[in-house]
Design a protein around this motif. Structure first.
Motif, PDB file in Angstrom:
ATOM      1  N   ALA A  53      75.375  70.015   2.267  1.00 42.29           N
ATOM      2  CA  ALA A  53      74.251  69.961   2.171  1.00 42.29           C
ATOM      3  C   ALA A  53      72.800  69.992   0.660  1.00 42.29           C
ATOM      4  O   ALA A  53      73.038  69.801  -0.182  1.00 42.29           O
ATOM      5  N   ASP A  54      72.149  68.630   0.904  1.00 43.38           N
ATOM      6  CA  ASP A  54      71.217  68.278  -0.029  1.00 43.38           C
ATOM      7  C   ASP A  54      69.884  68.912   0.441  1.00 43.38           C
ATOM      8  O   ASP A  54      68.800  67.999   1.343  1.00 43.38           O
ATOM      9  N   PRO A  55      69.382  69.761  -0.468  1.00 46.13           N
ATOM     10  CA  PRO A  55      68.264  69.915  -0.237  1.00 46.13           C
ATOM     11  C   PRO A  55      66.970  69.295   0.457  1.00 46.13           C
ATOM     12  O   PRO A  55      65.884  69.668   0.523  1.00 46.13           O
ATOM     13  N   PHE A  56      67.511  68.271  -0.746  1.00 49.31           N
ATOM     14  CA  PHE A  56      66.037  67.008  -0.617  1.00 49.31           C
ATOM     15  C   PHE A  56      66.051  65.935   0.800  1.00 49.31           C
ATOM     16  O   PHE A  56      65.741  65.369   0.446  1.00 49.31           O
ATOM     17  N   LYS A  57      67.224  66.673   1.520  1.00 54.41           N
ATOM     18  CA  LYS A  57      67.440  65.081   2.661  1.00 54.41           C
ATOM     19  C   LYS A  57      66.578  65.342   3.629  1.00 54.41           C
ATOM     20  O   LYS A  57      66.945  66.960   3.782  1.00 54.41           O
ATOM     21  N   PRO A  58      66.447  64.887   4.893  1.00 59.57           N
ATOM     22  CA  PRO A  58      65.753  65.035   5.620  1.00 59.57           C
ATOM     23  C   PRO A  58      67.023  66.048   6.954  1.00 59.57           C
ATOM     24  O   PRO A  58      67.879  65.220   6.799  1.00 59.57           O
ATOM     25  N   ALA A  59      66.279  66.890   7.149  1.00 60.44           N
ATOM     26  CA  ALA A  59      67.252  67.712   8.818  1.00 60.44           C
ATOM     27  C   ALA A  59      67.606  65.944   9.157  1.00 60.44           C
ATOM     28  O   ALA A  59      67.418  65.573   9.896  1.00 60.44           O
ATOM     29  N   PRO A  60      69.060  66.366   9.841  1.00 58.67           N
ATOM     30  CA  PRO A  60      69.932  65.860  10.698  1.00 58.67           C
ATOM     31  C   PRO A  60      68.496  65.741  12.072  1.00 58.67           C
ATOM     32  O   PRO A  60      68.772  66.373  12.427  1.00 58.67           O
ATOM     33  N   VAL A  61      69.023  64.709  13.135  1.00 55.30           N
ATOM     34  CA  VAL A  61      68.323  64.627  13.905  1.00 55.30           C
ATOM     35  C   VAL A  61      69.141  65.091  15.177  1.00 55.30           C
ATOM     36  O   VAL A  61      70.889  65.427  14.901  1.00 55.30           O
ATOM     37  N   GLY A  62      68.782  66.114  16.167  1.00 59.00           N
ATOM     38  CA  GLY A  62      69.266  66.885  16.651  1.00 59.00           C
ATOM     39  C   GLY A  62      70.052  67.732  16.434  1.00 59.00           C
ATOM     40  O   GLY A  62      71.377  68.302  17.127  1.00 59.00           O
ATOM     41  N   ILE A  63      68.977  68.527  15.117  1.00 57.54           N
ATOM     42  CA  ILE A  63      69.924  69.778  14.688  1.00 57.54           C
ATOM     43  C   ILE A  63      69.385  71.197  16.043  1.00 57.54           C
ATOM     44  O   ILE A  63      68.800  70.966  16.060  1.00 57.54           O
ATOM     45  N   LYS A  64      71.112  71.320  16.088  1.00 63.05           N
ATOM     46  CA  LYS A  64      70.545  73.153  17.149  1.00 63.05           C
ATOM     47  C   LYS A  64      70.922  73.886  16.056  1.00 63.05           C
ATOM     48  O   LYS A  64      72.302  73.674  15.721  1.00 63.05           O
ATOM     49  N   PRO A  65      70.835  75.131  16.896  1.00 58.02           N
ATOM     50  CA  PRO A  65      71.387  76.181  16.219  1.00 58.02           C
ATOM     51  C   PRO A  65      72.569  76.834  17.124  1.00 58.02           C
ATOM     52  O   PRO A  65      72.841  76.128  17.612  1.00 58.02           O
ATOM     53  N   GLU A  66      73.684  77.993  16.376  1.00 62.03           N
ATOM     54  CA  GLU A  66      74.471  78.275  17.578  1.00 62.03           C
ATOM     55  C   GLU A  66      74.277  78.528  18.439  1.00 62.03           C
ATOM     56  O   GLU A  66      73.038  78.783  19.171  1.00 62.03           O
ATOM     57  N   TRP A  67      75.047  78.257  19.487  1.00 60.33           N
ATOM     58  CA  TRP A  67      74.479  78.200  21.014  1.00 60.33           C
ATOM     59  C   TRP A  67      74.088  79.966  21.071  1.00 60.33           C
ATOM     60  O   TRP A  67      73.153  80.091  21.996  1.00 60.33           O
ATOM     61  N   TYR A  68      74.326  81.060  20.614  1.00 68.86           N
ATOM     62  CA  TYR A  68      73.935  82.430  21.091  1.00 68.86           C
ATOM     63  C   TYR A  68      72.624  82.356  20.041  1.00 68.86           C
ATOM     64  O   TYR A  68      72.112  83.465  20.546  1.00 68.86           O
ATOM     65  N   LYS A 123      65.004  52.464  -0.014  1.00 68.29           N
ATOM     66  CA  LYS A 123      65.663  51.588   0.740  1.00 68.29           C
ATOM     67  C   LYS A 123      67.210  52.352   1.235  1.00 68.29           C
ATOM     68  O   LYS A 123      68.092  51.486   1.177  1.00 68.29           O
ATOM     69  N   GLY A 124      66.960  53.606   1.639  1.00 72.95           N
ATOM     70  CA  GLY A 124      68.256  54.097   1.611  1.00 72.95           C
ATOM     71  C   GLY A 124      68.246  55.034   1.142  1.00 72.95           C
ATOM     72  O   GLY A 124      68.427  54.610  -0.968  1.00 72.95           O
ATOM     73  N   ALA A 125      69.173  56.057   0.948  1.00 76.55           N
ATOM     74  CA  ALA A 125      69.672  57.602  -0.105  1.00 76.55           C
ATOM     75  C   ALA A 125      70.914  56.813  -0.868  1.00 76.55           C
ATOM     76  O   ALA A 125      71.588  55.317  -0.116  1.00 76.55           O
ATOM     77  N   LEU A 126      70.780  57.283  -1.910  1.00 80.20           N
ATOM     78  CA  LEU A 126      72.161  56.394  -3.071  1.00 80.20           C
ATOM     79  C   LEU A 126      72.844  57.800  -3.221  1.00 80.20           C
ATOM     80  O   LEU A 126      72.976  58.297  -1.945  1.00 80.20           O
ATOM     81  N   ALA A 127      72.630  58.227  -4.990  1.00 76.13           N
ATOM     82  CA  ALA A 127      73.145  59.409  -5.114  1.00 76.13           C
ATOM     83  C   ALA A 127      72.545  60.351  -4.895  1.00 76.13           C
ATOM     84  O   ALA A 127      72.908  61.419  -4.572  1.00 76.13           O
ATOM     85  N   GLY A 128      71.462  60.127  -4.658  1.00 77.13           N
ATOM     86  CA  GLY A 128      70.495  60.953  -4.492  1.00 77.13           C
ATOM     87  C   GLY A 128      69.243  60.587  -3.282  1.00 77.13           C
ATOM     88  O   GLY A 128      69.562  59.787  -3.030  1.00 77.13           O
ATOM     89  N   PRO A 129      68.795  61.527  -2.493  1.00 78.41           N
ATOM     90  CA  PRO A 129      67.773  61.082  -1.616  1.00 78.41           C
ATOM     91  C   PRO A 129      66.935  59.746  -1.630  1.00 78.41           C
ATOM     92  O   PRO A 129      66.278  60.063  -2.846  1.00 78.41           O
ATOM     93  N   ASP A 130      66.663  59.249  -0.377  1.00 80.33           N
ATOM     94  CA  ASP A 130      65.085  58.032  -0.496  1.00 80.33           C
ATOM     95  C   ASP A 130      64.007  58.761  -1.075  1.00 80.33           C
ATOM     96  O   ASP A 130      63.541  59.644  -0.149  1.00 80.33           O
ATOM     97  N   LEU A 131      63.352  58.486  -1.497  1.00 78.76           N
ATOM     98  CA  LEU A 131      62.197  59.514  -1.991  1.00 78.76           C
ATOM     99  C   LEU A 131      61.037  58.475  -1.308  1.00 78.76           C
ATOM    100  O   LEU A 131      59.928  59.692  -1.655  1.00 78.76           O
ATOM    101  N   LYS A 132      61.124  57.578  -0.797  1.00 74.01           N
ATOM    102  CA  LYS A 132      59.864  56.909   0.755  1.00 74.01           C
ATOM    103  C   LYS A 132      59.512  58.272   0.752  1.00 74.01           C
ATOM    104  O   LYS A 132      59.707  59.016   1.879  1.00 74.01           O
ATOM    105  N   GLY A 133      58.061  58.316   1.064  1.00 71.24           N
ATOM    106  CA  GLY A 133      57.061  58.848   1.523  1.00 71.24           C
ATOM    107  C   GLY A 133      57.385  60.758   1.095  1.00 71.24           C
ATOM    108  O   GLY A 133      56.853  61.512   1.446  1.00 71.24           O
ATOM    109  N   ILE A 134      57.900  60.333  -0.193  1.00 72.53           N
ATOM    110  CA  ILE A 134      58.062  62.031  -0.362  1.00 72.53           C
ATOM    111  C   ILE A 134      57.565  62.989  -0.638  1.00 72.53           C
ATOM    112  O   ILE A 134      56.970  64.242  -0.464  1.00 72.53           O
TER     113      ILE A 134
END
Lengths: 141, 643
Positions: free
Chosen positions: B271-286, B398-409
């Motif tokens: 987990a990286d608190p500064f990365k955008p949420a992954p696309v298609g994130i869903k909760p557990e089915w229940y 230009k995309g994430a390196l070791a840390g997240p991409d800061l564009k638009g942060i």
């Protein structure tokens, strides 16, 4: 042998088999995979004149504790400072001129020999070498 | 009387002390009614079985799991990748958790529709509902512990939803998170919940629940209870019913093993608190039906926020659900209405869950949308500061390196908060930048903002970030040199420690690398290629590594060799963004082990069945006795006298 007894033994055998099927993977799981480390053969412990005669320094020899003592004659002695009694780490006592293990009062002389208290053997010796530049390297004995 | 019915001396001795014969007599009396709907009686036992699996596998996972911001993900990765059978234990734990929730859903709704909650079993129902809630809590808290991308965001969202609850929401959310953000404190709290608090509560309630089932006996549906007594067939609980249970459990064990083995539970990126949420994130089915319902609500309902209304509705619904035994039986109309509401709830849950899963996720980000380069000619001191302090780990667009991409942060986050974070990045991987203060941090943010929104970014300037990943030409000697440096075969010129002391690197080290640092096999991709990896190795800004290499920096040619080596590694392993850990595929040497594992499993299953058919060899008495009694009675009536 009666049928009942036969079935009893059969069932017992099967339970043991089942226990092994579950038990062996669990035992394998519980055994922590060994972490290989580069074996340490030589460590630079002290630079030239870092230790005055009578002074000492503890150091890490791989994962083991090391003790480097500069004797009053200026000669370096190095030991694995693990006490040979129950594995505590012993310390240099400059004022008493000995090596002392605080756990059970084991005493070694400055050459590592066990003098009094419970230790059964002398401390394990390491080789201390002075390089041409005067630094002290320690290597396995 | 059969020989084994006379108690041995040992049995007598035990009996005097533990009153086993009393227990036997008491439990032996219990019968399970046999009718068309008898199958539903088994689901409580199914849930219990999965609970036992959870306890055993949970205890095993605890042997290696280390809660903490730095250690959670690493230790779970260690379990799944290094420890023997570790992936299987974790897979069993995750799958059994889901199956347990599913079994509880069925158990609860079957009890509801069979009206098993009616007097005198109100409290059996109530403890059951609480047990269900606790199980969901265990699911929620356990989900965070691996600390991967999905679990991080699922928890963030879950707590955010809780926060919308009026009055207590904010307090509850802060209590769970241990602060305003999900982080290290949250892991500790969820760990305690998952390992101590919830299991303890579960055990207490479960004992109560099971004891009450024993005290009151199985509930009988009206259609059954209204039959003449001689048509009320039943089987004994400790005999045939338990025997059925064992068969079901053995089969479920097989199913669980099969699924866990063939569909091992994955582990996402840390987990990286500064990365955008992954696309298609869903909760557990229940949790899906609640999530989906809240998503559909309008922003405002009357004077209230839509979400608040939704949460309140769920809360009130839950309470009414738990209290159903206390009002359901007032009269026939209420009873009917409640029955239909139950049907509606089941339909609602199914429809909402299906809907949630059918919704297409938004199109994933393409290189075109993330690869807008900076065309701003900014030669100011701030740019230099950014290059020195940030560029080793971050890019702007230009995309994430070791840390997240800061564009638009700066568009999505509060400037003040960001500036404070830059000055004091405690609790994150980011090091404290030398000589940073608030005003410099704000300047940096200005620079990031300006660079994020260049006046004109034309198509021609769009450059896919992959471009930097094109393999560069390096000689095999350089790669070999890098390998030697990594493994410590060749020392670094300035005397820095060899990488292998703390790191492993996939196949290059086998299991021989250190585990203090991370595995470096994918480091080339993570940094987005040569330039940033080079920059990073030349300065080594990581706080853990800095003390080691500050006075013993890597030489230029050493950096080159290391980068070449990492690049070579990346072509071998080429991990994708979803690094799902899988066990060896069928076809390699494990396959034979696998099939023998199953044969042995089958043997074990039959052995258990065999044993119980012998232990309970008089299990049919429950059925036979009434039959004989019935026959004798009939005889007596026919003959007109008593037998």
């Amino acid at each position: 042998m009666q049928r009942r007894d036969f079935l009893k033994y059969l069932a017992g055998g099967l339970v043991l088999t089942w226990g092994a099927i579950v038990g062996i993977p669990i035992l394998k799981y519980l055994k922590k995979p060994a972490e290989k480390e580069a074996a340490v053969t030589e460590v630079l412990v002290a630079v030239k004149d870092e230790l005055q005669p009578g002074q000492s320094k503890t150091f890490k020899f791989g994962k083991r504790p090391g003790l480097l003592i500069r004797g009053e004659d200026g000669v370096y002695e190095a030991f694995d400072s693990t006490c040979t009694h129950l594995g505590c780490i012993s310390q240099h006592r400059p004022e008493k001129r000995d090596i002392y293990c605080a756990c059970h009062g084991g005493v070694y002389d400055l050459k590592g020999g066990n003098v009094s208290g419970p230790p059964p053997r002398p401390l394990e010796k390491l080789i201390a070498k002075t390089t041409s530049s005067g630094d002290v390297m320690v290597m396995k004995g | 009387m059969k020989p084994q019915d006379t108690p041995s001396a040992l049995e007598q001795w035990l009996d005097e002390r533990f009153k086993i014969s009393f227990l036997k007599k008491w439990l032996g009396k219990k019968e399970v009614p046999q009718h068309n709907q008898s199958m539903w009686y088994y689901f409580g036992g199914v849930a219990l079985f999965f609970l036992v699996v959870q306890i055993i596998t949970g205890l095993l996972l605890l042997v290696y799991y280390q809660p903490g911001l730095e250690t959670s993900h690493t230790s779970v990765k260690f379990i799944t990748e290094v420890v023997e059978y570790g992936w299987l234990v974790r897979s069993l734990h995750s799958w059994a958790a889901n199956m347990m929730v599913a079994a509880l859903f069925i158990h609860m709704f079957s009890a509801f529709f069979m009206k098993a909650f009616r007097a005198p079993r109100e409290f059996t129902w109530l403890t059951g509902v609480l047990l269900f809630v606790i199980t969901l809590g265990l699911g929620f808290s356990g989900y965070l512990l691996p600390w991967d991308e999905l679990s991080y965001f699922a928890t963030k969202i879950g707590i955010q939803i809780m926060q919308a609850t009026p009055i207590i929401g904010g307090f509850m959310a802060d209590l769970l998170r241990g602060g305003p953000e999900v982080g290290g404190a949250t892991i500790s709290r969820f760990f305690e919940l998952h390992i101590i608090l919830l299991p303890a509560a579960l055990m207490g309630l479960l004992v109560n629940h099971l004891l009450m089932v024993q005290v009151h006996g199985m509930s009988k549906p009206y259609s059954y209870a209204n039959r003449p007594v001689k048509h009320q067939k039943s089987i004994s609980f400790m005999g045939e019913f338990l025997y059925h249970d064992l068969i079901i459990w053995s089969v479920l064990m097989g199913v669980l093993l099969f699924i866990s083995w063939n569909f091992p539970w994955g582990l996402g990126e840390q987990a990286d608190p500064f990365k955008p949420a992954p696309v298609g994130i869903k909760p557990e089915w229940y949790f899906m039906f609640m999530f989906q319902t809240l998503k559909q609500l309008p922003a405002h309902i009357g004077p209230f926020e839509g979400e608040v209304v939704g949460i309140m509705a769920f809360a009130v619904g839950g309470i009414l659900w738990a209290l159903v035994p206390f009002y359901e039986n007032i009269n026939k109309t209420v009873s009917k209405v409640v029955q239909w509401i139950g049907v509606f709830i089941v339909a609602f849950i199914i429809v909402m869950t299906a809907w949630g899963y059918m919704e297409e996720p938004e199109a994933p980000l393409t290189s075109a949308t993330i690869g807008v380069p900076t065309s701003v000619a900014d030669t100011s001191a701030t740019q230099e500061l950014f290059q020195q302090s940030c560029a080793a780990c971050h890019s702007i667009g230009k995309g994430a390196l070791a840390g997240p991409d800061l564009k638009g942060i700066t568009d999505t986050r509060d400037r003040e908060q960001l500036a404070n974070f830059i000055v004091n990045p405690a609790g994150s991987k980011m090091p404290v930048l030398p000589g940073i203060d608030k005003s410099k941090a704000l300047e940096l943010l200005d620079y990031i903002e300006k660079t994020s929104h260049p006046e004109k970014a034309t198509e021609a300037q769009v450059e896919a970030p992959k471009a930097i990943l094109t393999p560069s030409r390096v000689s095999p000697e350089t790669i070999e040199n890098g390998r030697k440096l990594f493994l410590g075969i060749k020392p670094f010129a300035k005397g820095g420690a060899a990488c292998i002391s703390c790191h492993s690197a996939g196949s290059a080290t086998q299991f021989g690398g250190g585990s203090l640092g991370m595995d470096l096999s994918g480091v080339y991709q993570r940094f987005g290629g040569r330039p940033s990896l080079e920059a990073w190795l030349a300065s080594i800004p990581s706080p853990t590594m800095q003390p080691i290499y500050k006075n013993q920096p890597l030489q230029k040619e050493e950096v080159d060799a290391m980068v070449a080596f990492f690049e070579e590694l990346s072509t071998q392993s080429s991990p994708t963004t979803k690094s799902v850990v899988k066990p060896p595929a069928p076809g390699d040497e494990l396959f034979s082990k696998k099939s023998s594992f199953f044969i042995l499993g089958l043997l074990g299953m039959f052995s258990i069945l065999g044993i119980f058919s012998m232990v309970y060899n008089n299990r049919l008495q429950g059925v036979r006795k009434p039959l004989i009694k019935e026959a004798l009675e009939k005889n007596a009536v026919n003959k007109g006298d008593t037998p």
